[in-house]
Design an enzyme around this catalytic site. Structure first.
Site, mmCIF file in Angstrom:
data_model
loop_
_atom_site.group_PDB
_atom_site.id
_atom_site.type_symbol
_atom_site.label_atom_id
_atom_site.label_comp_id
_atom_site.label_asym_id
_atom_site.label_seq_id
_atom_site.Cartn_x
_atom_site.Cartn_y
_atom_site.Cartn_z
ATOM 1 N N ASP A 33 -4.044 2.703 4.913
ATOM 2 C CA ASP A 33 -2.731 2.188 5.316
ATOM 3 C C ASP A 33 -2.845 1.289 6.548
ATOM 4 O O ASP A 33 -3.676 1.531 7.425
ATOM 5 C CB ASP A 33 -1.811 3.378 5.624
ATOM 6 N N ASN A 81 3.730 0.449 -4.891
ATOM 7 C CA ASN A 81 3.276 -0.894 -4.506
ATOM 8 C C ASN A 81 3.502 -1.913 -5.611
ATOM 9 O O ASN A 81 3.610 -3.115 -5.354
ATOM 10 C CB ASN A 81 1.789 -0.893 -4.164
#
Length: 253
Positions: A33, A81
């Site tokens: 991340d 995503n």
């Protein structure tokens, strides 16, 4: 080499020297991340951030090999995503494809895809399948590339696979209800046959799982690191291992 690099190197060697390899996690899951925030902080573009994050993977796997980790799961693209704007998603998928090809070409790792292939572009599906086939004989770390992955989706897929399997066998609903347990469901997960992650690392300072390995991480230890993934250093990894080794895992006991 400047003074800062020298001090960092000495500190990293000190932490590594005190690491008990008998206490190293065998399976490490990583939520990669912070690529976009790293790029923004560095004055770069989102694509540059994703590429820098992809470039970090091989280095990270090298650290894992040095410390006797056996399985690594890298969350590279979540099902959430896939809802990103095309102008970001298309380059990101291309970067992931390049990264997977590079890992396969390296020759040290065994690649295994975890995720729902049907949600991915045909070209990405081919890259993942080819990487898995090309590396299945390798003796190194088993690298799960989580692409098009979601924890809830995995559990739904496992249940669907279980139902279809027993439908083909002619199992009745009553018989199925009797035999379903944790082990039976686990046999239909993307990671079937693998040990559950001992340690889950998330970079960028976020302190949540976001659906990562929901089933498998029931007894995992978590380590949340402030640094963005592209800037993740060996010493950050060693600190995670040191922190893990200092904990007492009770598995609910």
């Amino acid at each position: 080499m400047n003074l800062r690099d020298l001090v960092y190197g000495l500190y990293a060697r000190r932490v590594e020297g005190r690491l008990d390899h008998d206490q190293v996690p065998k399976h490490v899951g990583v939520i990669l991340d912070g690529n976009r925030r790293w790029a923004k902080a560095s004055g770069g573009t989102t694509v540059q951030g994703h590429r820098a994050g992809a470039d970090k993977i091989a280095e990270f796997l090298g650290w894992c090999a040095e410390t006797d980790v056996e399985v690594v799961t890298l969350w590279m693209l979540s099902t959430d995503n896939l809802d990103r704007p095309e102008e970001e998603l298309i380059p990101l998928v291309g970067i992931i494809e390049d990264a997977v090809r590079g890992l396969a070409a390296d020759g040290r790792w065994r690649i295994h895809h975890v995720g729902t292939l049907d949600l991915l572009p045909a070209g990405t599906q081919s890259v993942l399948k080819e990487a898995e086939q090309a590396t299945q004989g390798n003796a190194g770390i088993l690298v799960n590339v989580a692409v098009g992955y979601g924890g809830r989706q995995e559990i739904a897929d496992a249940v669907r696979s279980l139902l279809l399997d027993h439908a083909q066998k002619g199992t009745t609903f009553e018989e199925l209800a009797e035999l379903v347990d944790i082990d039976v469901i686990s046999e239909h997960l993307y990671t079937r046959g693998q040990p559950d992650p001992d340690l889950v690392i998330r970079t960028s300072g976020e302190q949540r799982l976001s659906g990562f390995m929901l089933w498998q991480s029931a007894h995992s230890e978590y380590y949340f690191c402030e640094v963005f993934w592209p800037a993740f250093r060996k010493v950050d990894f060693l600190r995670a291992l040191r922190d893990y080794a200092a904990r007492h895992r009770r598995y609910g006991g």
